[in-house]
Design an enzyme around this catalytic site. Structure first.
Site, PDB file in Angstrom:
ATOM      1  N   LEU A  65       0.811  -1.225   0.000  1.00 25.77           N
ATOM      2  CA  LEU A  65       0.000   0.000   0.000  1.00 25.77           C
ATOM      3  C   LEU A  65       0.846   1.278   0.000  1.00 25.77           C
ATOM      4  CD1 LEU A  65      -2.917  -0.912   2.447  1.00 25.77           C
ATOM      5  CD2 LEU A  65      -2.630  -1.479   0.027  1.00 25.77           C
ATOM      6  N   HIS A  71      -3.499   4.244  -2.341  1.00 25.34           N
ATOM      7  CA  HIS A  71      -4.478   3.445  -1.587  1.00 25.34           C
ATOM      8  C   HIS A  71      -5.014   4.276  -0.414  1.00 25.34           C
ATOM      9  CE1 HIS A  71      -1.832   0.178  -3.311  1.00 25.34           C
ATOM     10  NE2 HIS A  71      -3.020  -0.237  -3.694  1.00 25.34           N
ATOM     11  N   GLN A 125      -4.743 -13.360 -11.625  1.00 27.19           N
ATOM     12  CA  GLN A 125      -4.611 -12.219 -12.540  1.00 27.19           C
ATOM     13  C   GLN A 125      -3.182 -11.996 -13.002  1.00 27.19           C
ATOM     14  OE1 GLN A 125      -6.149  -9.441  -9.344  1.00 27.19           O
ATOM     15  NE2 GLN A 125      -4.827  -7.998 -10.367  1.00 27.19           N
ATOM     16  N   LYS A 177      -6.073   5.291 -11.912  1.00 27.68           N
ATOM     17  CA  LYS A 177      -4.847   4.921 -12.630  1.00 27.68           C
ATOM     18  C   LYS A 177      -5.113   3.664 -13.475  1.00 27.68           C
ATOM     19  CE  LYS A 177      -1.251   2.690 -10.856  1.00 27.68           C
ATOM     20  NZ  LYS A 177      -1.022   1.564 -11.800  1.00 27.68           N
ATOM     21  N   GLN A 211      -9.389  -1.236 -15.841  1.00 32.86           N
ATOM     22  CA  GLN A 211      -9.910  -2.119 -14.793  1.00 32.86           C
ATOM     23  C   GLN A 211     -11.206  -1.556 -14.208  1.00 32.86           C
ATOM     24  OE1 GLN A 211      -7.480  -4.142 -11.583  1.00 32.86           O
ATOM     25  NE2 GLN A 211      -8.120  -2.384 -10.391  1.00 32.86           N
ATOM     26  N   LEU A 240       1.341   7.002  -8.490  1.00 33.62           N
ATOM     27  CA  LEU A 240       1.813   6.071  -7.461  1.00 33.62           C
ATOM     28  C   LEU A 240       1.347   4.658  -7.814  1.00 33.62           C
ATOM     29  CD1 LEU A 240       1.362   7.966  -4.069  1.00 33.62           C
ATOM     30  CD2 LEU A 240       3.175   8.127  -5.774  1.00 33.62           C
ATOM     31  N   SER A 241       2.241   3.698  -7.615  1.00 29.59           N
ATOM     32  CA  SER A 241       1.941   2.305  -7.926  1.00 29.59           C
ATOM     33  C   SER A 241       2.834   1.434  -7.047  1.00 29.59           C
ATOM     34  CB  SER A 241       2.269   2.040  -9.411  1.00 29.59           C
ATOM     35  OG  SER A 241       2.432   0.661  -9.635  1.00 29.59           O
ATOM     36  N   SER A 242       2.310   0.279  -6.632  1.00 33.44           N
ATOM     37  CA  SER A 242       3.133  -0.630  -5.823  1.00 33.44           C
ATOM     38  C   SER A 242       4.370  -1.036  -6.607  1.00 33.44           C
ATOM     39  CB  SER A 242       2.326  -1.872  -5.452  1.00 33.44           C
ATOM     40  OG  SER A 242       1.098  -1.482  -4.898  1.00 33.44           O
ATOM     41  N   ARG A 243       4.240  -1.103  -7.930  1.00 32.02           N
ATOM     42  CA  ARG A 243       5.367  -1.560  -8.759  1.00 32.02           C
ATOM     43  C   ARG A 243       6.466  -0.498  -8.879  1.00 32.02           C
ATOM     44  NH1 ARG A 243       1.066  -4.596 -11.771  1.00 32.02           N
ATOM     45  NH2 ARG A 243       1.547  -6.783 -11.362  1.00 32.02           N
TER      46      ARG A 243
HETATM   47  O1  PAF Z   1      -5.995  -3.066  -8.619  1.00 27.52           O
HETATM   48  C1  PAF Z   1      -5.679  -4.019  -7.873  1.00 27.52           C
HETATM   49  O2  PAF Z   1      -4.930  -3.866  -6.907  1.00 27.52           O
HETATM   50  C2  PAF Z   1      -6.224  -5.404  -8.168  1.00 27.52           C
HETATM   51  O3  PAF Z   1      -6.354  -5.629  -9.534  1.00 27.52           O
HETATM   52  C3  PAF Z   1      -7.553  -5.700  -7.437  1.00 27.52           C
HETATM   53  C4  PAF Z   1      -8.667  -4.780  -7.904  1.00 27.52           C
HETATM   54  C5  PAF Z   1      -7.355  -5.537  -5.936  1.00 27.52           C
HETATM   55  C6  PAF Z   1      -7.985  -7.137  -7.728  1.00 27.52           C
HETATM   56  O4  PAF Z   1      -7.038  -8.053  -7.291  1.00 27.52           O
END
Ligand code: PAF
Length: 294
Positions: free
Chosen positions: A47, A51, A75, A163, A167, A198-201
């Site tokens: 996070l 988030h 996924q 972002k 999705q 911002l992204s976890s990656r």
């Molecule tokens: O965006 C994400 O972090 C994921 O794709 C999600 C929506 C939690 C589903 O695993």
């Protein structure tokens, strides 16, 4: 972190941590019987303040907020980062509690996908373009797990970041098509001071790679401006690809202008809202972003 340690740390942070669907349902029905509204923020952990802003908005709009943390294996493609995806449970717990979350749901894989699990959830069409074209099956995994989480929590509202616009669009379609009675709420992308989404990656990037990554947003913004000023999107997007490759990106997956709702390709703007979408690699780190064309 060990389960007991996690429990102790969460109690210290005033956060209720649940691992089982049965306990989750008990907690939700307690809240509902008190007449409280419930917001869900689905995450895969790792996070960051993006988030944080989902959780903050959820706690403004709902009486109780539950944040799910589940690195969903379905996924990820075979050659993707499932094994190495950031796991930062202690700081996740702190962030959830500071942002106003009330509970974290942290199931394990067998809780979510028990032996014999055999149900697919697919949204047709919206999922085979943009990120779906280069990550086959990715969005089926997303819709599968999100459908499960929405059923498990029966939240009044669920919060997703812009972002991941594709999705978000797919999840809105899923919820509409399956009559899931949870309102899906968009939350604006949070960026660092240089515009990087911002992204976890982002945690995979070293400092020189971060410098390169920060070009993505400004190039997309410029491209959006040029298209809004009458440019042809095919020309402007090709130019943006060149600039990013010259700036140090290793590979561009796509840069495209699409209708914000149908995700159909757009060559010239009309009064319908459209966006520039991009996915690009620095080494093997895949970054995505999008900007509205206005
Ligand atoms: O965006 C994400 O972090 C994921 O794709 C999600 C929506 C939690 C589903 O695993």
């Amino acid at each position: 972190m060990q389960k007991n340690e996690l429990e102790r740390f969460s109690t210290l942070n005033n956060l209720c941590v649940l691992h089982k669907i049965i306990d989750l349902r008990k907690q939700i029905s307690e809240w509902k019987s008190e007449g409280l509204s419930v917001g869900l923020v689905p995450t895969m952990g790792g996070l960051h303040n993006g988030h944080g802003s989902l959780i903050k908005l959820a706690s403004k709009k709902c009486d109780r907020v539950i944040v799910s943390i589940f690195i969903n294996p379905t996924q990820f493609g075979d050659d993707e980062d499932f094994e190495t995806y950031p796991q930062t449970q202690k700081s996740d717990i702190t962030l959830i509690s500071e942002a106003g979350g009330d509970a974290a749901f942290i199931p394990n894989v067998s809780e979510m996908y028990p032996r014999g699990f055999s149900t697919k959830v697919s949204v047709i069409g919206l999922t085979n373009m943009l990120c779906g074209a280069s990550r086959p099956g990715h969005f089926d995994g997303v819709t599968q797990v999100v459908a499960k989480l929405l059923n498990q929590v029966s939240a009044d509202m669920a919060f997703f970041g812009e972002k991941d616009w594709q999705q978000l669009t797919i999840i809105k379609r899923l919820v509409r098509d399956l009559d899931i009675p949870t309102k899906i709420v968009n939350v604006a992308t949070v960026r660092d001071e240089f515009g990087l989404a911002l992204s976890s990656r982002n945690s995979y990037l070293n400092s020189s790679q971060l410098e390169i990554a920060r070009k993505l947003s400004s190039v997309l913004q410029m491209t959006a401006y040029n298209i809004a000023s009458g440019g042809y999107s095919s020309v402007e997007c090709a130019q943006a690809m060149k600039i990013l490759l010259n700036s140090g990106f290793d590979k561009i997956d796509y840069i495209e202008c699409r209708d914000s709702h149908s995700l159909e390709p757009i060559e010239r703007t009309t009064e319908d809202e459209c966006r520039i979408f991009a996915a690009a690699y620095i080494d093997n780190v895949r970054l995505i972003d999008n900007h509205i064309v206005v």
